[in-house]
Design an enzyme around this catalytic site. Structure first.
Site, short mmCIF file in Angstrom:
data_model
loop_
_atom_site.label_atom_id
_atom_site.label_comp_id
_atom_site.label_asym_id
_atom_site.label_seq_id
_atom_site.Cartn_x
_atom_site.Cartn_y
_atom_site.Cartn_z
N LYS A 1 0.78 -1.36 -0.05
CA LYS A 1 0.12 0.09 -0.09
C LYS A 1 0.92 1.31 -0.02
O LYS A 1 1.46 1.75 1.12
CB LYS A 1 -0.89 -0.06 1.13
CG LYS A 1 -2.01 1.05 1.09
CD LYS A 1 -3.05 0.92 2.07
CE LYS A 1 -4.05 2.25 1.92
NZ LYS A 1 -3.57 3.48 2.18
N ARG B 1 -8.08 11.24 -7.64
CA ARG B 1 -9.26 10.52 -7.23
C ARG B 1 -10.40 11.44 -6.93
O ARG B 1 -11.57 11.19 -7.08
CB ARG B 1 -8.83 9.81 -6.29
CG ARG B 1 -10.16 9.04 -5.54
CD ARG B 1 -9.69 7.83 -4.58
NE ARG B 1 -10.71 7.13 -3.81
CZ ARG B 1 -11.16 7.72 -2.84
NH1 ARG B 1 -10.89 8.77 -2.22
NH2 ARG B 1 -12.39 7.10 -2.36
N CYS C 1 31.34 26.47 21.02
CA CYS C 1 30.86 25.12 20.76
C CYS C 1 30.63 24.62 22.03
O CYS C 1 31.51 24.59 23.04
CB CYS C 1 32.16 24.65 20.27
SG CYS C 1 31.91 22.74 20.01
N CYS D 1 33.87 22.22 22.91
CA CYS D 1 35.28 22.60 23.02
C CYS D 1 35.34 24.19 23.21
O CYS D 1 36.41 24.45 23.32
CB CYS D 1 35.99 22.07 21.74
SG CYS D 1 35.78 23.39 20.34
#
Ligand code: D41
Length: 695
Positions: free
Chosen positions: A135, A156, A431, A434
């Site tokens: 499906k 559809r 960061c 660090c």
């Protein structure tokens, strides 16, 4: 003065019974969610929740047909037809399909029991034969052919009226525009338009790089493309198609086909050039349906596209006719779903992860949730700009998507659930690993740590990158071990790897002597490598495998590459100014040269220049593109073989492509090849070509 009548489209003014109030509430919610999803591409509930509300409304309307109005969401599935698309009436309605949500075998058993009861079969009668299909999670489409020519493609819609999207559908290479001789005069083929996961990821990655809006999931992207008013834009969206049924067809008495079974019909569609899923299979009775459901469920992650379940259909068309349908659902078919690939959960926090190139990625820490078959407790938010666009904050309920082996991601926030004021997320200035400065270039969407290999996070990633199979391959050196080695400071730089002794390794927590020895052996083995692998393994930004190979082909030796000017570097095919600058900057830094020298000093070697170039190159100058899954070779293996023979392996098909090698589930690249008239080989033909001597 007249008051505004909000319910003017009602046939009568019903009593505001609790049920009627509930119906109105459901409609309002569905309208809201549909607008968010289809128009704004900012979903506020998972698909499964939308479906649940929709079904509840359907049930209420079924019980009270007098309350149905043309503007009810049930009357225009998938949103209002855009003015610019013409309406198409489906002569043979496009039925919907009943869904079994049971995760257990009971889904198949209940269906089989209903079918047998309806057919008045007893226990002594034979098993019913079914066809089991995938499906697809896409968009249902009806393709109309007259005299073998595609004349119309329609969505559809509500099953009876859809939209004419022919122009957009024509751009899908997998859909034949003309059929072979001998097909029925009128033929409507029904199937699902979808987008492959890799196509979807690549498309979103491009959008992210440009800082543009990304799509929520492949289905949404496919739906957007199909309903795109500009076919030029639709053509750029990589869509695919699978056929699963028929609509109007010339009747047998007027020369049309007379199929006995659904399976035979699918095989015929395949012979006419329509893609039919390779997994379609017949099944005897409930036990084989259950086995199919389990088998596909286990393989679901490996499929190149999203499926949300499997479909069972009675195989005999005579029995299908006998069973007929109730309202809009055939009694002879049922969809059996798998656990959803999207779920709602709460954001507990937003962390920042640092990658190999220093990229900072905001990651949502989640209240653990079972989605797409595993428990997910982290999901990526990609970058600051995506996070802002999605308006995700701590405390929010978000929709998390995990499909295939793609990293789980936050796709949107459920509207208005944040309990109190929560400050907006900010990228850290330094960061988190660090403490080096975090930078972002003006033209870039990503923030980066400027610490380079000083940053342990980048060091870990750099070592893993170096040790991966496609680079210098150190077998057994995985994430856990690298983490341990860097955290305990046993390793500070890449060359430290080769200074690892058995004693140091065996001293690590949870490390058996045998495993330690294996690592030592693997390290020893890795010392004999090739220059392209080594160069790629250094993890220079923008230098992927292909670029590394081109550089080696051009310069021959590492020293020549290290000493090349930016200008000389741009002389290499595949190397533009950005790559050249990145390379030049990398080798201009003393510590990077130091790393290279130390690795060499540790015994890492490769065959340089001439020797490598002397091997015969029967495919020199030829460009190949690989697509799909091959019967015996992996993609990487095929690529290695071709490149060893001197060929170039490119990522996309153009007029310059000499050959496309296509395997199972080949995607849009195959279509492109056919469109451009590029010769298409299978694995066997490719191997034959490799054996052949150069002229
Ligand atoms: O792959 C699918 N999504 C799929 C959808 C399928 N494999 N088979 C389907 N069969 C039907 C019937 C039984 C009505 C011919 C369907 C659908 N219908 C369907 N898709 C959307 C609405 C209905």
């Amino acid at each position: 003065m007249a008051t505004l009548d909000l319910f003017s489209s009602e046939p009568a003014t019903p009593d505001p019974t609790p049920e009627y109030v509930q119906l109105q509430a459901l409609r309002a919610q569905l309208h809201y969610h549909a607008h968010q999803y289809y128009v704004l591409d900012m979903p506020t509930v998972p698909d499964a929740e939308y479906d649940r509300l929709f079904r509840e409304l359907q049930a209420l309307e079924a019980a009270h047909p007098e309350w149905v109005t043309p503007d009810s969401p049930t009357q225009r599935v998938g949103g209002k037809p855009l003015d610019a698309f013409a309406t198409v009436r489906h002569v043979v309605p496009m039925l919907s399909i009943r869904t079994e949500t049971d995760t257990e075998s009971t889904g198949a058993e209940a269906f089989d029991a209903r079918v047998r009861k309806e057919l008045e079969l007893t226990e002594t009668d034979a098993l019913v034969e079914y066809v089991a299909e995938l499906k697809f999670d896409g968009l249902a489409m009806s393709l109309r052919y007259e005299q073998g020519v595609l004349v119309q493609a329609a969505t559809r819609g509500d099953g009876e009226y859809g939209e004419d999207v022919t122009q957009n559908i024509r751009t899908i290479g997998q859909i034949p525009l003309k059929l072979p001789e001998g097909v029925p005069a009128v033929l409507e083929v029904r199937g699902e338009v979808y987008m492959r996961r890799d196509d979807f990821e690549a498309m979103n990655e491009k959008q992210r790089e440009k800082g543009e809006k990304t799509f929520v999931n492949p289905r949404n992207a496919a739906a957007g493309a199909v309903r795109q008013l500009d076919p030029g834009i639709a053509a750029q969206r990589p869509l695919s198609f699978f056929a699963y049924g028929l609509g109007e067809v010339t009747p047998a008495e007027q020369g049309g086909p007379a199929f006995a079974t659904h399976y035979a019909m699918l095989q015929t569609l395949k012979s006419w050039g329509f893609p039919v899923a390779a997994q379609v299979d017949t099944a005897q009775g409930a036990p084989e349906l259950i086995a199919y459901h389990q088998r596909i469920g286990a393989a679901r992650d490996q499929l190149p596209y999203d499926i949300d379940g499997v479909v069972y259909k009675v195989n005999s068309l005579a029995l299908q006719r006998q069973l007929g349908f109730v309202t809009r659902e055939p009694r002879w078919a049922v969809a059996h779903k798998y656990p959803a690939q999207e779920q709602i959960t709460k954001v507990l926090g937003i962390d920042v992860q640092v990658g190999r190139t220093g990229k900072l990625t905001p990651v949502a820490r989640l209240d653990p949730v079972f989605v797409g078959g595993t428990t997910v407790s982290n999901a990526t938010l990609h970058n600051l700009f995506e996070l802002r666009r999605k308006r995700a904050r701590v405390g929010d309920n978000v929709i998390v998507r995990r499909a295939g082996d793609v990293i789980p991601e936050v796709v949107g926030v459920v509207a208005a659930t944040r309990p109190t004021y929560v400050p907006n997320f900010r990228m850290p200035r330094t960061c988190p690993i660090c403490s080096s400065a975090v930078v972002r270039e003006k033209t870039e969407m990503n923030h980066r740590c400027s610490g380079g290999l000083f940053c342990p996070a980048q060091r870990k990633q750099a070592i893993l990158h170096y040790a991966q199979r496609r680079a210098v391959e150190v077998e057994g050196l995985g994430e856990k071990l690298v983490e341990q080695l860097v955290d305990t400071q046993v390793i500070r730089t890449l060359p430290d790897l080769y200074k690892l002794g058995l004693t140091a390794l065996a001293a690590l927590d949870r490390m058996a002597e045998k495993s330690a020895q294996n690592i030592v052996d693997a390290l020893e083995k890795s010392k004999q490598t090739t220059l392209p692998r080594f160069l790629f393994g250094l993890g220079i930004r923008h230098v992927g495998e292909a670029t590394a190979k081109e550089l080696v082909r051009h310069f021959g030796t590492l020293d020549a590459i290290m000493d090349a000017s930016e200008e000389a570097l741009t002389g290499v095919s595949d190397v533009g100014p950005i790559v050249a600058k990145s390379l030049h900057t990398f080798f201009a830094q003393a510590h990077n040269r130091e790393v290279v020298e130390q690795l060499r000093a540790c015994g890492v070697t490769w065959v340089e220049g001439e020797a490598a170039a002397q091997a015969p190159k029967p495919l020199a100058g030829k460009t190949f593109v690989l697509t799909g899954t091959f019967p015996t070779l992996s993609r990487d293996q095929a690529k290695d073989l071709l490149e060893a023979a001197g060929a170039k392996v490119a990522g996309s098909v153009s007029k310059k492509t000499n050959y496309v090698v296509a395997g199972a589930e080949a995607g849009s690249k195959l279509d492109k090849a056919q469109e451009l008239g590029v010769p298409v080989l299978d694995e066997e033909a490719m191997l034959a070509l490799l054996q052949a001597q150069p002229e």
